[in-house]
Design a protein around this motif. Structure first.
Motif, PDB file in Angstrom:
ATOM      1  N   ASN A   2       0.799  -1.215  -0.055  1.00 19.42           N
ATOM      2  CA  ASN A   2      -0.030   0.144   0.101  1.00 19.42           C
ATOM      3  C   ASN A   2       0.711   1.349  -0.030  1.00 19.42           C
ATOM      4  O   ASN A   2       1.232   1.887   1.138  1.00 19.42           O
ATOM      5  N   ASN A   3       1.380   1.694  -1.361  1.00 17.84           N
ATOM      6  CA  ASN A   3       2.400   2.529  -1.258  1.00 17.84           C
ATOM      7  C   ASN A   3       1.691   3.625  -2.162  1.00 17.84           C
ATOM      8  O   ASN A   3       2.410   4.529  -2.725  1.00 17.84           O
ATOM      9  N   ARG A   5       0.158   6.412  -1.071  1.00 16.37           N
ATOM     10  CA  ARG A   5       0.726   8.023  -0.488  1.00 16.37           C
ATOM     11  C   ARG A   5       2.192   8.161  -0.847  1.00 16.37           C
ATOM     12  O   ARG A   5       2.619   9.420  -1.046  1.00 16.37           O
ATOM     13  N   PHE A   6       3.189   7.156  -0.724  1.00 16.98           N
ATOM     14  CA  PHE A   6       4.513   7.320  -1.129  1.00 16.98           C
ATOM     15  C   PHE A   6       4.537   7.742  -2.657  1.00 16.98           C
ATOM     16  O   PHE A   6       5.561   8.163  -3.227  1.00 16.98           O
ATOM     17  N   GLU A   9       4.260  11.299  -2.923  1.00 14.36           N
ATOM     18  CA  GLU A   9       5.302  11.886  -2.299  1.00 14.36           C
ATOM     19  C   GLU A   9       6.349  11.802  -3.054  1.00 14.36           C
ATOM     20  O   GLU A   9       7.071  12.876  -3.261  1.00 14.36           O
ATOM     21  N   ASN A  10       6.663  10.663  -3.750  1.00 12.61           N
ATOM     22  CA  ASN A  10       8.116  10.445  -4.511  1.00 12.61           C
ATOM     23  C   ASN A  10       7.932  11.260  -5.874  1.00 12.61           C
ATOM     24  O   ASN A  10       8.955  11.881  -5.992  1.00 12.61           O
ATOM     25  N   ARG A  16      10.245  18.701  -7.472  1.00 15.26           N
ATOM     26  CA  ARG A  16      10.743  19.657  -6.836  1.00 15.26           C
ATOM     27  C   ARG A  16      12.333  19.605  -7.172  1.00 15.26           C
ATOM     28  O   ARG A  16      12.905  20.382  -7.155  1.00 15.26           O
ATOM     29  N   ARG A  17      12.917  18.061  -6.881  1.00 11.55           N
ATOM     30  CA  ARG A  17      14.438  17.973  -6.964  1.00 11.55           C
ATOM     31  C   ARG A  17      14.777  18.228  -8.382  1.00 11.55           C
ATOM     32  O   ARG A  17      15.749  18.572  -8.613  1.00 11.55           O
ATOM     33  N   MET A  18      13.930  17.936  -9.589  1.00  7.13           N
ATOM     34  CA  MET A  18      14.279  18.161 -11.096  1.00  7.13           C
ATOM     35  C   MET A  18      13.805  19.496 -11.499  1.00  7.13           C
ATOM     36  O   MET A  18      13.832  19.634 -12.789  1.00  7.13           O
ATOM     37  N   PHE A 116       5.462   1.008 -11.461  1.00 11.86           N
ATOM     38  CA  PHE A 116       5.431   2.193 -10.310  1.00 11.86           C
ATOM     39  C   PHE A 116       6.426   3.087 -10.887  1.00 11.86           C
ATOM     40  O   PHE A 116       6.149   4.304 -10.756  1.00 11.86           O
TER      41      PHE A 116
END
Lengths: 147, 226
Positions: A2-3, A5-6, A9-10, A16-18, A116
């Motif tokens: 169950n990811n 939310r991640f 987030e990711n 943001r990072r790129m 994913f």
């Protein structure tokens, strides 16, 4: 797993990072949307002017012809801007994802499923492009009274 | 202890423009639970290919591969990904950290993917970073850390899911002597805690840390010593 939310987030973390690398993509998307919105709005003005010509002029066929031509030209500019913009966005997206092959490899080695990883990259690209396009439409529409 | 890894007649070949290259020619080997095994051999002998197959990064052409007693020779791509995520840890020579993420974020990745809550993640990651000796580097990017610290971060990421087996592909290849010794000490401590380690190396000096040495030559096992 169950990811969900991640996943967001990711993906948002990735934007943001790129953000430096996504910027050219965003600028092109925003400009495309702005040109398209501007051309759309201007076409309405040109149509109004054409209608005025039909009313005032003696040669009805010539007026209608010109109006039709002007309307078509506006449409062509609009379509052309969209096509160039879309091709540019796709091209830059593909180039950008190639630079992230290393990152994809790391995700793969940690155990992220292929689906994913693909969904994450697609989400990043489309959400950033969509946000930039919306900003472009707003800018394009806002610029109309100034021109 | 029972075997974590057991292979029977493993083969793998690659098609190149020069013809077929037989990277593995019938490998029978095992790694017992809690064992520290070193894989030695010259470049091109098939060590990394074997490690990639054991690490579910590649599939064998023939033979059998058992992981913790289960036949995993022909898993799907998603099945292999799940094994990598939950049962294995990988350490690479080039560290393979994500350079736009801090040490904390790099170590946190496997936990996030596993669906662990953010608060629980924070606690685990902080504990793990302290364990490997870089607790004060949590907010640093890899570019702001030394080679030894980056490798410690990679080890922390490999350990965070508490795997049964760590696969290390020349983890000290890019490090100086001092850092090499510290990393090997760390790996030995991890092994003492019950995690099996299979490590590929060129450096014969490092074999003192292992329980068993497997030597490879031309895609086959040539020697095994304890």
């Amino acid at each position: 797993m169950n990811n969900r939310r991640f996943f967001y987030e990711n993906a948002l973390g990735g934007i943001r990072r790129m953000r430096g690398r996504y910027l050219p993509l965003g600028i092109i998307a925003a400009l495309t949307a702005a040109c398209s919105a501007f051309a759309d709005a201007k076409r309405g003005v040109i149509n109004d002017m054409s209608a005025m010509l039909i009313e005032d002029s003696v040669d009805l066929y010539r007026q209608v012809s010109e109006a039709g031509t002007v309307k078509r030209i506006g449409g062509y500019i609009n379509a052309g801007a969209l096509i160039i913009g879309v091709i540019s966005v796709i091209f830059i997206s593909l180039l950008m994802q190639r630079t992230r092959i290393y990152e994809v490899g790391v995700y793969y080695s940690i155990g992220f499923r292929r689906n994913f990883i693909i969904r994450t990259l697609l989400f990043e690209t489309f959400s950033f492009t969509a946000a930039a396009s919306i900003a472009g439409v707003i800018l394009g529409s806002a610029a109309l009274p100034c021109l | 202890m029972s075997d974590i890894v057991r292979t029977e007649g493993l083969t793998k070949s690659f098609k190149t423009k020069y013809g077929r290259v037989d990277a593995l020619r019938g490998i029978d080997m095992n790694v017992a639970g809690g064992e520290f095994v070193m894989l030695l051999g010259k470049s091109g002998c098939g060590k990394s290919t074997l490690l990639n197959i054991i690490g579910f990064m590649d599939s064998p052409d023939g033979g059998k591969y058992y992981f913790d007693g289960e036949d995993v020779s022909s898993l799907s791509n998603d099945g292999k990904a799940d094994y990598r995520a939950k049962r294995l840890g990988f350490i690479f020579q080039q560290f393979n950290l994500i350079y736009t993420m801090t040490a904390f974020e790099n170590v946190e990745l496997p936990l996030g993917y596993a669906g662990v809550e953010k608060s629980a993640r924070r606690e685990k990651v902080e504990r793990m970073l302290k364990k490997v000796g870089i607790g004060d580097r949590a907010d640093h990017l890899p570019s702001e850390m030394s080679g030894g610290e980056q490798q410690r971060c990679a080890i922390a990421r490999a350990l965070i899911m508490e795997p049964k087996l760590i696969l290390a592909d020349e983890p000290t290849g890019n490090l100086d002597e001092d850092s090499t010794e510290k990393i090997m000490q760390l790996l030995k401590e991890i092994n003492a805690g019950g995690t099996a380690i299979l490590m590929v190396t060129h450096d014969t000096d490092l074999t003192v840390y292992s329980d068993r040495i497997i030597k490879m030559k031309a895609g086959m096992i040539s020697d095994e010593t304890e």
